[in-house]
Design a protein around this motif. Structure first.
Motif, PDB file in Angstrom:
ATOM      1  N   PRO A  23       0.828  -1.213   0.000  1.00 29.57           N
ATOM      2  CA  PRO A  23       0.000   0.000   0.000  1.00 29.57           C
ATOM      3  C   PRO A  23       0.858   1.257   0.000  1.00 29.57           C
ATOM      4  CG  PRO A  23       0.068  -0.955   2.190  1.00 29.57           C
ATOM      5  CD  PRO A  23       0.793  -1.906   1.294  1.00 29.57           C
ATOM      6  N   VAL A  24       0.260   2.350  -0.412  1.00 26.51           N
ATOM      7  CA  VAL A  24       0.967   3.634  -0.397  1.00 26.51           C
ATOM      8  C   VAL A  24      -0.056   4.767  -0.276  1.00 26.51           C
ATOM      9  CG1 VAL A  24       0.969   3.853  -2.933  1.00 26.51           C
ATOM     10  CG2 VAL A  24       2.701   5.051  -1.578  1.00 26.51           C
ATOM     11  N   LEU A  25       0.338   5.808   0.434  1.00 29.38           N
ATOM     12  CA  LEU A  25      -0.468   7.020   0.537  1.00 29.38           C
ATOM     13  C   LEU A  25       0.080   8.041  -0.447  1.00 29.38           C
ATOM     14  CD1 LEU A  25      -2.610   8.832   1.956  1.00 29.38           C
ATOM     15  CD2 LEU A  25      -0.770   9.565   3.486  1.00 29.38           C
ATOM     16  N   ILE A  26      -0.767   8.531  -1.342  1.00 27.22           N
ATOM     17  CA  ILE A  26      -0.394   9.596  -2.261  1.00 27.22           C
ATOM     18  C   ILE A  26      -0.964  10.885  -1.669  1.00 27.22           C
ATOM     19  CG2 ILE A  26      -0.443  10.416  -4.647  1.00 27.22           C
ATOM     20  CD1 ILE A  26      -1.196   7.524  -5.446  1.00 27.22           C
ATOM     21  N   TYR A 131      -9.220  -7.380  -4.170  1.00 30.09           N
ATOM     22  CA  TYR A 131      -9.012  -6.601  -5.385  1.00 30.09           C
ATOM     23  C   TYR A 131      -8.287  -5.313  -5.013  1.00 30.09           C
ATOM     24  CZ  TYR A 131     -13.213  -4.480  -3.416  1.00 30.09           C
ATOM     25  OH  TYR A 131     -14.117  -3.908  -2.559  1.00 30.09           O
ATOM     26  N   ASP A 132      -7.667  -4.688  -6.006  1.00 34.07           N
ATOM     27  CA  ASP A 132      -6.996  -3.407  -5.792  1.00 34.07           C
ATOM     28  C   ASP A 132      -8.034  -2.301  -5.633  1.00 34.07           C
ATOM     29  OD1 ASP A 132      -3.979  -4.068  -6.779  1.00 34.07           O
ATOM     30  OD2 ASP A 132      -5.439  -5.090  -8.062  1.00 34.07           O
ATOM     31  N   VAL A 133      -7.673  -1.285  -4.849  1.00 31.98           N
ATOM     32  CA  VAL A 133      -8.585  -0.158  -4.687  1.00 31.98           C
ATOM     33  C   VAL A 133      -7.783   1.115  -4.406  1.00 31.98           C
ATOM     34  CG1 VAL A 133      -8.917  -0.572  -2.203  1.00 31.98           C
ATOM     35  CG2 VAL A 133     -10.656   0.678  -3.491  1.00 31.98           C
ATOM     36  N   PHE A 134      -8.195   2.203  -5.039  1.00 34.66           N
ATOM     37  CA  PHE A 134      -7.725   3.540  -4.692  1.00 34.66           C
ATOM     38  C   PHE A 134      -8.855   4.217  -3.932  1.00 34.66           C
ATOM     39  CE2 PHE A 134      -5.171   2.635  -8.460  1.00 34.66           C
ATOM     40  CZ  PHE A 134      -3.915   3.123  -8.113  1.00 34.66           C
ATOM     41  N   ILE A 135      -8.552   4.727  -2.742  1.00 40.59           N
ATOM     42  CA  ILE A 135      -9.570   5.399  -1.932  1.00 40.59           C
ATOM     43  C   ILE A 135      -9.220   6.880  -1.854  1.00 40.59           C
ATOM     44  CG2 ILE A 135     -10.718   5.518   0.307  1.00 40.59           C
ATOM     45  CD1 ILE A 135      -9.991   2.577   0.707  1.00 40.59           C
ATOM     46  N   TRP A 144      -7.128   6.165   8.788  1.00 34.52           N
ATOM     47  CA  TRP A 144      -6.904   4.898   8.104  1.00 34.52           C
ATOM     48  C   TRP A 144      -5.716   4.147   8.702  1.00 34.52           C
ATOM     49  CZ3 TRP A 144      -9.928   2.456   4.753  1.00 34.52           C
ATOM     50  CH2 TRP A 144     -10.908   3.188   4.058  1.00 34.52           C
ATOM     51  N   ARG A 145      -5.915   2.858   8.860  1.00 33.41           N
ATOM     52  CA  ARG A 145      -4.830   1.943   9.192  1.00 33.41           C
ATOM     53  C   ARG A 145      -4.806   0.856   8.123  1.00 33.41           C
ATOM     54  NH1 ARG A 145      -5.875  -1.195  13.035  1.00 33.41           N
ATOM     55  NH2 ARG A 145      -3.700  -1.776  13.403  1.00 33.41           N
ATOM     56  N   VAL A 146      -3.606   0.565   7.605  1.00 30.87           N
ATOM     57  CA  VAL A 146      -3.452  -0.447   6.565  1.00 30.87           C
ATOM     58  C   VAL A 146      -2.265  -1.331   6.919  1.00 30.87           C
ATOM     59  CG1 VAL A 146      -3.228  -0.882   4.082  1.00 30.87           C
ATOM     60  CG2 VAL A 146      -4.240   1.268   4.877  1.00 30.87           C
ATOM     61  N   GLY A 147      -2.418  -2.633   6.732  1.00 30.18           N
ATOM     62  CA  GLY A 147      -1.332  -3.568   7.001  1.00 30.18           C
ATOM     63  C   GLY A 147      -0.940  -4.335   5.757  1.00 30.18           C
ATOM     64  N   MET A 148       0.109  -5.119   5.879  1.00 25.74           N
ATOM     65  CA  MET A 148       0.553  -5.993   4.796  1.00 25.74           C
ATOM     66  C   MET A 148      -0.168  -7.335   4.914  1.00 25.74           C
ATOM     67  SD  MET A 148       2.656  -4.429   2.797  1.00 25.74           S
ATOM     68  CE  MET A 148       3.517  -5.754   1.940  1.00 25.74           C
ATOM     69  N   PRO A 149      -0.246  -8.103   3.833  1.00 22.35           N
ATOM     70  CA  PRO A 149      -0.880  -9.426   3.909  1.00 22.35           C
ATOM     71  C   PRO A 149      -0.278 -10.273   5.018  1.00 22.35           C
ATOM     72  CG  PRO A 149      -0.468  -8.845   1.627  1.00 22.35           C
ATOM     73  CD  PRO A 149       0.195  -7.783   2.457  1.00 22.35           C
ATOM     74  N   ASP A 150      -1.132 -10.963   5.743  1.00 22.04           N
ATOM     75  CA  ASP A 150      -0.703 -11.748   6.904  1.00 22.04           C
ATOM     76  C   ASP A 150      -1.559 -13.009   6.965  1.00 22.04           C
ATOM     77  OD1 ASP A 150      -0.091 -12.824   9.364  1.00 22.04           O
ATOM     78  OD2 ASP A 150      -0.315 -10.951  10.483  1.00 22.04           O
ATOM     79  N   ASP A 180      -6.288  13.475  -0.598  1.00 20.95           N
ATOM     80  CA  ASP A 180      -5.363  12.370  -0.343  1.00 20.95           C
ATOM     81  C   ASP A 180      -5.905  11.095  -0.993  1.00 20.95           C
ATOM     82  OD1 ASP A 180      -3.831  14.081   1.133  1.00 20.95           O
ATOM     83  OD2 ASP A 180      -4.449  13.300   3.093  1.00 20.95           O
ATOM     84  N   ILE A 181      -4.996  10.263  -1.494  1.00 16.54           N
ATOM     85  CA  ILE A 181      -5.382   9.011  -2.142  1.00 16.54           C
ATOM     86  C   ILE A 181      -4.610   7.862  -1.519  1.00 16.54           C
ATOM     87  CG2 ILE A 181      -5.520   7.743  -4.323  1.00 16.54           C
ATOM     88  CD1 ILE A 181      -5.450  10.449  -5.765  1.00 16.54           C
TER      89      ILE A 181
END
Length: 384
Positions: A23-26, A131-135, A144-150, A180-181
């Protein structure tokens, strides 16, 4: 028109280092972002029977999910709930423009634009998407909190129609502000909680599973009455055990199945028809009575422009530069001569056909016939 500002990234770097990886914050991906719709307009869409909407609420850890349409919101209170409306791009042309900056990914991969309105504390809980998503953050702020696959994470249902995931370790922990994206790849746990009344726009992508593909392919074979070749076992050896399915048997079955999947005269036809079908209702209004090609030609000569109906899925396949082109529109297939690639690209790559674009169609009877057919199906309409 929205322009995506990548900051220090480029599209190529994003695809190489982040797409389907992490993930990445733009930050300020859309400078001076202006919401294409209001919360009231979103609530208006949720009034409609044909538009899919739902409300997720969480009062004292009591998760509830309600399906639309919705005529009132007072019963939900002033906090801890979220309204989600699917396929807003099908019904709201201004909101649909939010998809354009993400079209560096092919049309067939882009799914729809979901828009949500959340009150303070509102969210759908920690969960995974496949699926991929841009929010995109609109009005208001969201945590927002986002983690890596686990693989150790477990999914559970606090409500029969709501799937969440156990607590996760985050790699992104941020308060998003307008413009922000946040990009989230498949399988990354994430949770967004509204800090204040807020709007979010989710650009989702199609990611058919093996089961979806196999089921769809099998349905296509049934619809087309294609049985293919039958199992054969010429020169079979004497069976050592009549109850055994041998390794050689399985190999032969595998070859039989893959031979059909490897048929380049079959697979593109099925896949294009399947992947171009809309998952949600389209705002289609067929002209009554239908236009004739001559009438369309007159409109073109008068300088009319055309707009594609929101959410219409258009794509094409051409095996070689000299091959016929398979044009797919909303599950329909049209075979187009190889030398008409520019015509096909106009229909698949552009939402609007200008006066100059339309002149191309009036220069050929077959092009004009195709355009007339698409207009009479309600897929394109005169907007001026």
């Amino acid at each position: 028109m929205y322009t995506l500002n990548w900051g220090e990234l480029s599209i190529s770097e994003f695809l190489q280092h982040y797409w389907q990886q992490k993930p990445v914050l733009i930050k300020a991906g859309f400078n001076q972002f202006a919401d294409p719709l209001t919360a009231d307009e979103l609530a208006g869409l949720a009034l409609e029977e044909e538009i899919e909407s739902r409300i997720v609420s969480n009062k004292n850890n009591d998760w509830q999910l309600h399906s639309g349409p919705f005529t009132e919101y007072d019963s939900f209170g002033e906090d801890n709930w979220t309204l989600l409306v699917q396929a807003v791009d099908h019904w709201h042309p201004e909101a649909a423009k939010l998809l354009d900056p993400f079209r560096f990914i092919p049309n067939w991969r882009i799914d729809d634009l979901m828009v949500s309105f959340s009150t303070p504390g509102g969210g759908v809980g920690p969960h995974l998407d496949q699926y991929d998503v841009f929010i995109i953050q609109g009005e208001g702020k969201r945590h927002w909190r986002v983690g890596m696959p686990d693989s150790s994470l477990e999914q559970h249902c606090p409500h029969p129609r709501l799937l969440q995931v156990t607590p996760f370790t985050d790699c992104i922990n941020v308060i998003t502000e307008p413009g922000d994206i946040l990009y989230i790849p498949p399988g990354c746990p994430h949770e967004g909680i509204s800090v204040e009344n807020s709007l979010n726009y989710s650009v989702g992508f199609r990611a058919p599973s093996q089961k979806d593909l196999i089921n769809g392919f099998a349905d296509h074979l049934l619809d087309q009455n294609l049985s293919g070749e039958r199992f054969t076992d010429k020169n079979r050896a004497v069976a050592n055990s009549i109850g055994e399915i041998t390794v050689a048997d399985i190999k032969q079955v595998k070859q039989l199945v893959t031979a059909m999947a490897n048929d380049d005269n079959l697979l593109p036809h099925w896949f294009g028809e399947m992947i171009s079908q809309a998952k949600h209702e389209l705002d289609i209004n067929q002209p009554d009575p239908h236009y004739s090609p001559e009438e369309i030609a007159e409109y073109i000569e008068e300088g009319s422009v055309l707009t594609r109906v929101g959410g219409l899925r258009c794509c094409y396949y051409q095996a070689t530069p000299n091959s016929d082109i398979l044009l797919f529109i909303n599950g329909d297939k049209v075979v187009i001569p190889a030398n008409e690639l520019s015509t096909v690209k106009l229909l698949t790559d552009q939402d609007h056909l200008s006066v100059e674009d339309n002149l191309l169609f009036s220069q050929s009877d077959s092009r004009l016939q195709l355009l007339t057919q698409l207009i009479n199906q309600g897929y394109w309409y005169f907007s001026e």
